[in-house]
Design a protein around this motif. Structure first.
Motif, PDB file in Angstrom:
ATOM      1  N   ALA A 295       3.120   7.748   2.113  1.00  0.00           N
ATOM      2  CA  ALA A 295       4.456   7.134   2.102  1.00  0.00           C
ATOM      3  C   ALA A 295       5.402   7.934   1.200  1.00  0.00           C
ATOM      4  O   ALA A 295       6.579   8.111   1.532  1.00  0.00           O
ATOM      5  CB  ALA A 295       4.361   5.698   1.607  1.00  0.00           C
TER       6      ALA A 295
ATOM      7  N   SER B 161       1.210   4.308  -6.532  1.00  0.00           N
ATOM      8  CA  SER B 161       0.904   4.144  -7.944  1.00  0.00           C
ATOM      9  C   SER B 161      -0.593   3.960  -8.160  1.00  0.00           C
ATOM     10  O   SER B 161      -1.179   2.987  -7.668  1.00  0.00           O
ATOM     11  CB  SER B 161       1.664   2.919  -8.468  1.00  0.00           C
ATOM     12  OG  SER B 161       1.016   2.366  -9.571  1.00  0.00           O
ATOM     13  N   PRO B 162      -1.214   4.879  -8.896  1.00  0.00           N
ATOM     14  CA  PRO B 162      -2.645   4.698  -9.195  1.00  0.00           C
ATOM     15  C   PRO B 162      -2.897   3.374  -9.922  1.00  0.00           C
ATOM     16  O   PRO B 162      -3.935   2.740  -9.730  1.00  0.00           O
ATOM     17  CB  PRO B 162      -2.969   5.892 -10.103  1.00  0.00           C
ATOM     18  CG  PRO B 162      -1.937   6.916  -9.782  1.00  0.00           C
ATOM     19  CD  PRO B 162      -0.705   6.141  -9.455  1.00  0.00           C
TER      20      PRO B 162
ATOM     21  N   ARG C 207      -4.809  -3.618  -6.853  1.00  0.00           N
ATOM     22  CA  ARG C 207      -5.086  -4.042  -5.481  1.00  0.00           C
ATOM     23  C   ARG C 207      -6.512  -4.540  -5.323  1.00  0.00           C
ATOM     24  O   ARG C 207      -6.816  -5.306  -4.424  1.00  0.00           O
ATOM     25  CB  ARG C 207      -4.826  -2.884  -4.502  1.00  0.00           C
ATOM     26  CG  ARG C 207      -3.370  -2.743  -4.147  1.00  0.00           C
ATOM     27  CD  ARG C 207      -3.096  -1.505  -3.324  1.00  0.00           C
ATOM     28  NE  ARG C 207      -1.728  -1.056  -3.584  1.00  0.00           N
ATOM     29  CZ  ARG C 207      -1.334   0.188  -3.683  1.00  0.00           C
ATOM     30  NH1 ARG C 207      -2.195   1.161  -3.511  1.00  0.00           N
ATOM     31  NH2 ARG C 207      -0.088   0.494  -3.938  1.00  0.00           N
TER      32      ARG C 207
ATOM     33  N   GLU D 282      -2.931   0.683  -7.441  1.00  0.00           N
ATOM     34  CA  GLU D 282      -4.186   0.784  -6.675  1.00  0.00           C
ATOM     35  C   GLU D 282      -5.303   0.015  -7.393  1.00  0.00           C
ATOM     36  O   GLU D 282      -6.109  -0.658  -6.766  1.00  0.00           O
ATOM     37  CB  GLU D 282      -4.558   2.263  -6.524  1.00  0.00           C
ATOM     38  CG  GLU D 282      -5.778   2.546  -5.671  1.00  0.00           C
ATOM     39  CD  GLU D 282      -5.550   2.308  -4.191  1.00  0.00           C
ATOM     40  OE1 GLU D 282      -4.407   2.054  -3.781  1.00  0.00           O
ATOM     41  OE2 GLU D 282      -6.549   2.352  -3.440  1.00  0.00           O
TER      42      GLU D 282
ATOM     43  N   LYS E  56       0.808  -1.225   0.000  1.00  0.00           N
ATOM     44  CA  LYS E  56       0.000   0.000   0.000  1.00  0.00           C
ATOM     45  C   LYS E  56       0.835   1.266   0.000  1.00  0.00           C
ATOM     46  O   LYS E  56       0.335   2.356  -0.257  1.00  0.00           O
ATOM     47  CB  LYS E  56      -0.949  -0.010   1.197  1.00  0.00           C
ATOM     48  CG  LYS E  56      -2.070  -1.012   0.997  1.00  0.00           C
ATOM     49  CD  LYS E  56      -3.131  -0.904   2.045  1.00  0.00           C
ATOM     50  CE  LYS E  56      -4.269  -1.843   1.677  1.00  0.00           C
ATOM     51  NZ  LYS E  56      -5.184  -2.076   2.776  1.00  0.00           N
ATOM     52  N   ARG E  57       2.119   1.138   0.309  1.00  0.00           N
ATOM     53  CA  ARG E  57       2.969   2.333   0.300  1.00  0.00           C
ATOM     54  C   ARG E  57       3.376   2.711  -1.119  1.00  0.00           C
ATOM     55  O   ARG E  57       3.791   3.838  -1.362  1.00  0.00           O
ATOM     56  CB  ARG E  57       4.225   2.086   1.139  1.00  0.00           C
ATOM     57  CG  ARG E  57       3.955   1.844   2.612  1.00  0.00           C
ATOM     58  CD  ARG E  57       5.204   1.360   3.300  1.00  0.00           C
ATOM     59  NE  ARG E  57       5.714   0.134   2.686  1.00  0.00           N
ATOM     60  CZ  ARG E  57       6.944  -0.346   2.839  1.00  0.00           C
ATOM     61  NH1 ARG E  57       7.814   0.308   3.582  1.00  0.00           N
ATOM     62  NH2 ARG E  57       7.329  -1.469   2.265  1.00  0.00           N
ATOM     63  N   THR E  58       3.297   1.759  -2.039  1.00  0.00           N
ATOM     64  CA  THR E  58       3.686   2.061  -3.425  1.00  0.00           C
ATOM     65  C   THR E  58       2.710   3.069  -4.014  1.00  0.00           C
ATOM     66  O   THR E  58       1.536   2.759  -4.218  1.00  0.00           O
ATOM     67  CB  THR E  58       3.712   0.770  -4.277  1.00  0.00           C
ATOM     68  OG1 THR E  58       4.697  -0.101  -3.742  1.00  0.00           O
ATOM     69  CG2 THR E  58       4.052   1.076  -5.725  1.00  0.00           C
TER      70      THR E  58
ATOM     71  N   SER F 265      -7.217   8.585  -5.605  1.00  0.00           N
ATOM     72  CA  SER F 265      -7.148   7.440  -6.503  1.00  0.00           C
ATOM     73  C   SER F 265      -5.889   6.615  -6.312  1.00  0.00           C
ATOM     74  O   SER F 265      -5.564   5.758  -7.109  1.00  0.00           O
ATOM     75  CB  SER F 265      -7.222   7.925  -7.961  1.00  0.00           C
ATOM     76  OG  SER F 265      -6.159   8.799  -8.237  1.00  0.00           O
ATOM     77  N   CYS F 266      -5.200   6.867  -5.229  1.00  0.00           N
ATOM     78  CA  CYS F 266      -3.900   6.221  -5.069  1.00  0.00           C
ATOM     79  C   CYS F 266      -3.636   6.018  -3.580  1.00  0.00           C
ATOM     80  O   CYS F 266      -3.942   6.887  -2.772  1.00  0.00           O
ATOM     81  CB  CYS F 266      -2.862   7.144  -5.697  1.00  0.00           C
ATOM     82  SG  CYS F 266      -1.199   6.625  -5.546  1.00  0.00           S
ATOM     83  N   GLY F 267      -3.059   4.898  -3.233  1.00  0.00           N
ATOM     84  CA  GLY F 267      -2.933   4.566  -1.821  1.00  0.00           C
ATOM     85  C   GLY F 267      -1.652   4.980  -1.140  1.00  0.00           C
ATOM     86  O   GLY F 267      -1.539   4.868   0.067  1.00  0.00           O
ATOM     87  N   GLY F 268      -0.656   5.444  -1.874  1.00  0.00           N
ATOM     88  CA  GLY F 268       0.657   5.632  -1.263  1.00  0.00           C
ATOM     89  C   GLY F 268       1.106   7.059  -1.100  1.00  0.00           C
ATOM     90  O   GLY F 268       2.298   7.314  -0.939  1.00  0.00           O
TER      91      GLY F 268
END
Lengths: 524, 307
Positions: free
Chosen positions: B51, A118-119, A125, A122, A114-116, B45-48
């Motif tokens: 981080a 990148s849409p 995922r 996502e 989840k730290r990556t 739209s993005c999870g990171g």
């Protein structure tokens, strides 16, 4: 058996050496943002990355058959919630190391981390659950649910585990400009261009020694340069410049199926446009035939027109396109007036008012679209102005589009002109589903309709192609009535390549998937 | 005011500038709407995003970010580009761009210095001031566009060596003559010497058989250094326009690209680079002022003898 990969590789190298050694230069729309597939944000990125990496599965450019250059065999596992994949033996990364199942699982795990940031990751995922290796070349990839087309969901590029310190991958790693893939070319991005050097592999035998990507700039300069043999290709030639290219004996136009369609998104949360009759009226005020002529230069009734009208969120060649829904080619101001009056709007001094307040439409357009359709924004504004709406027009940069529009934060606009591009899987759920959790991630104006959501969920749950088609045909009908978008057209994309470039099959969307077969100069 | 105050102020400014510029840019990052991490990875739209922000120290507030960047910069580590050349080493970008900018400014300074020398020595007559003034009225942007068109027509859109050289020479020409760079140098230096030549000590020197220049030069040296610094700064700011329009891979182009894409990993060191150049010019000016003052004060003082 171990000799086979070595022989193939040697053969490929020999073929490569037999080539001319000349660089094949081409103009792209822009320089790629990143050569790391996890951070692709534009078609330019996808095209460049397709030269460097292998996608697990891809669609054949001619037969549309699902193929893989890296998978030796596969089988459905876990009752359909997984797929067991065995990679081909002897595949090599550009540093000579072997491609193994560990790399495949590393890629999956990097996307699941989840730290990556990148849409794209996502998106995966939601589809992928995990990956475990079962020997050197075999891996079991698990899905979050059972898919009727699991291999279609595995179109990602494989990354080398050895190039990263862990699964937390960021865009500022040197991999983004100096990537290591297993594709036919080794890429290196500089400030003014990208160089791709051929890399012979068991599964790739590129015949062109080097490709050079340059930023295109002004279309007229691009066209003059290709005619003068300054470059050998242009990825996208705007319609207005195609006659000049066609008139040259040394340059040929080639069709590039991008499955992209243009739209005007309508803000249903804007007080005046909450009523769908107003949206329908706007749809009737737009004269697509005139727009097409004034901005793209396509004349009415022209054969082989580069511009094909659409009535819903799919291109006409798509299996999801509902041919029962008619396209609106011409404006109908009388009917539009009826609808606006019925919606409670009043016309004062030739201007439409909502509850006594004059309506001033704020219209935005993704700035690069102006290259393909010059003055489109102004022409749309003019047509709406002639229909009785004051308007304010502005162009939106790519950054702002990605940051604000796609994420549903550009609510200060009433209308937004844009374009969506799709690969083989034309999944439009993210565009129209109510924005909640992982749904509706590209819902521009946060449009919400339970009936539409139900149809989109039907598509997600579809286990057969027929069920998926049925759901999207229904969606098409609903969209044409609800009109969260005013659907404009599919504008065909044409590339130009000099005739010295032969056998250059262009793959829809990804473009260079069949680059191995391309020839240039005196090579075979 | 004591003679050493001015040079001292310049020395202090030269020391502060390379720190103040990145500090101001850091504050700007926080003042701007949105942040670079969310441009690459919108939280919607993005999870990171978090981080990524943590990796770039954007989550530590302005001071945390600034101190981290400063520590890295002092050890020569500028990290990698966030967006201009994603993943590319910023140090390498700077190493590639800086020589082009230095060469561009160096070449552009040639006509400026020649003009100044010509004006000081009287080689450039006053009657050419009119035409020179007219040339100087052309904005750098307009002249750069003309040169860009000429280069494009003659060399195409490639990036070959002759084309790059043509762009560099064309850029130097634009910088050296547009926006009154050359005409300003001529008229400024001429004005300076003319007013100094009207001083009584010059007339006495001429009567003594000495040349005016040898007498005036120590007195105008500080002012000349000031003019040269101002002209060089003028050229420095012009490089951004010229490099962008002419596609010269220099610091100005890098700064523009970085600012446009909110790539602060690039903007910070490039802007600091410009600040360092500016600081260097301040130091040179201060040094000239000190040397001139010392020289003047070392001149033999005449003892007054009663008649």
């Amino acid at each position: 058996m171990a000799m086979r990969p070595a022989l193939l590789s040697a053969g490929a190298t020999a073929l490569l050496l037999a080539g001319t050694g000349a660089t094949l230069s081409y103009f792209e729309e822009a320089l790629p943002t990143s050569l790391n597939p996890l951070f692709a944000s534009s078609m330019v990125d996808f095209r460049a990355q397709d030269l460097v990496f292998d996608r697990l599965w891809y669609h054949d450019a001619i037969t549309n058959e699902l193929k893989s250059r890296v998978v030796d065999k596969w089988e459905i596992a876990n009752g359909g919630a997984g797929i067991k994949i065995t990679l081909k033996d002897g595949l090599k990364w550009h540093d000579g190391k072997q491609v193994t199942a560990k790399d495949l699982c590393f890629t999956v795990n990097a996307m699941l981390d989840k730290r990556t940031p990148s849409p794209m990751a996502e998106g995966y995922r939601e589809v992928l659950k995990g990956c475990e290796t079962q020997g050197q070349l075999t891996a079991l990839v698990s899905f979050t649910k059972i898919y009727h087309n699991p291999r279609d969901r595995l179109g990602f590029a494989i990354l080398p585990e050895s190039a990263f310190e862990g699964t937390f991958i960021t865009p500022d790693l040197s991999f983004s400009s100096q990537p290591k893939g297993s594709g036919p070319f080794k890429g290196s991005r500089g400030r003014r261009g990208v160089t791709f050097d051929a890399f012979a592999n068991v599964h790739h035998a590129p015949q062109i020694a080097q490709l050079g990507l340059q930023e295109g700039g002004d279309p007229i300069v691009q066209v003059k340069t290709i005619i003068n043999n300054g470059v050998q290709g242009i990825i996208a030639v705007p319609p207005a410049y195609r006659p000049e290219v066609s008139s040259s004996d040394e340059v040929a136009l080639k069709s590039y199926d991008l499955r992209s369609w243009w739209f005007i998104a309508v803000n249903p949360n804007s007080p005046a446009m909450a009523d769908k009759r107003v949206r329908q009226a706007l749809n009737l005020l737009i004269d697509r035939t005139e727009l097409r002529q004034l901005s793209i230069g396509a004349k009415p009734g022209e054969q082989n027109s580069p511009c094909e009208f659409i009535s819903g969120p799919f291109v006409q060649s798509s299996p999801y396109y509902n041919r029962g829904v008619a396209v609106s080619e011409r404006s109908d101001k009388a009917k539009a007036r009826q609808l606006l009056t019925a919606a409670g709007l009043t016309e004062v001094g030739g201007r439409w008012h909502n509850k006594g307040t004059p309506i001033d439409l704020k219209i935005g357009m993704l700035a690069p679209l102006n290259n393909e359709a010059p003055d489109l924004l102004t022409q749309i504004g003019n047509q709406l102005g002639a229909g009785g709406f004051a308007r304010e027009e502005s162009r939106i940069s790519v950054d702002e589009w990605n940051r604000k529009v796609v994420t549903g934060q550009a609510t200060n606009y009433d209308l937004l002109v844009g374009k969506w591009s799709f690969g083989i899987v034309e999944d439009v759920n993210d565009l129209f589903h109510t924005r909640a959790g992982k749904e509706g991630k590209k819902n521009i104006f946060n449009y919400s309709n339970p009936q539409v959501d139900a149809v989109l969920d039907d598509f997600s749950k579809a286990r057969t192609d027929t069920a998926a088609q049925d759901a999207y045909h229904k969606l098409h009908t609903l969209m044409a009535d609800e009109l969260p978008y005013l659907f404009l057209w599919k504008l065909d994309t044409r590339s130009a390549w000099r005739t010295e470039v032969r056998n250059n099959i262009i793959t829809p969307y990804f473009y260079f998937t069949e680059i191995d077969g391309w020839r240039f100069g005196s090579g075979k | 005011m004591r003679w050493w105050v001015r040079p001292l102020v310049r020395l202090v400014a030269a020391l502060l500038l390379p720190v103040a510029v990145p500090a101001i840019i850091t504050l700007l990052i926080w003042a701007l709407p949105g942040d670079p991490a969310s441009i690459i990875c919108p939280p919607e739209s993005c999870g990171g995003t978090e981080a990524l922000a943590a990796r770039w120290h954007l989550d530590e507030g302005p001071w945390g970010f600034f101190s981290q960047w400063m520590m890295g910069a002092l050890s020569g580590d500028f990290g990698n580009s966030w967006r201009v050349l994603q993943g590319g080493s910023v140090a390498e970008l700077l190493a590639e761009a800086a020589p082009n900018t230095v060469m561009l400014i160096g070449l552009a300074l040639l006509p400026v210095i020649l003009g100044a020398v010509g004006a000081a020595s009287g080689l450039i007559p006053r009657k050419v001031d009119g035409p020179l003034y007219l040339i100087g009225l052309v904005p750098a942007l307009v002249l750069a566009l003309v040169v860009a068109a000429v280069v494009q027509l003659n060399f195409g859109a490639g990036s070959s060596d002759p084309e790059q050289l043509a762009r560099l020479l064309g850029g130097a020409l634009v910088l050296g003559f547009a926006d009154g760079a050359f005409s300003g140098a001529v008229s400024g230096v001429r004005g300076l010497f003319e007013s100094e030549n009207r001083q009584r000590y010059v007339s006495i020197a001429i009567l003594r058989g000495e040349t005016p220049l040898s007498n005036t030069l120590p007195n105008v040296a500080a002012a000349l250094a000031g003019q040269l610094r101002a002209r060089t700064l003028h050229l420095l700011s012009g490089t951004v326009v010229v490099e962008v329009v002419l596609r010269i891979n220099g610091l100005g182009d890098l700064l523009w690209g970085g600012a446009l894409r909110q790539d602060f990993a690039v903007v910070l060191p490039v802007a600091t680079g410009f600040a360092l150049l500016s600081a260097f010019l301040l130091l040179v000016q201060a040094l000239v002022e000190i040397l001139a003052s010392v020289h003047i004060r070392r001149s033999p003082s005449l003892s007054v003898v009663a008649p």
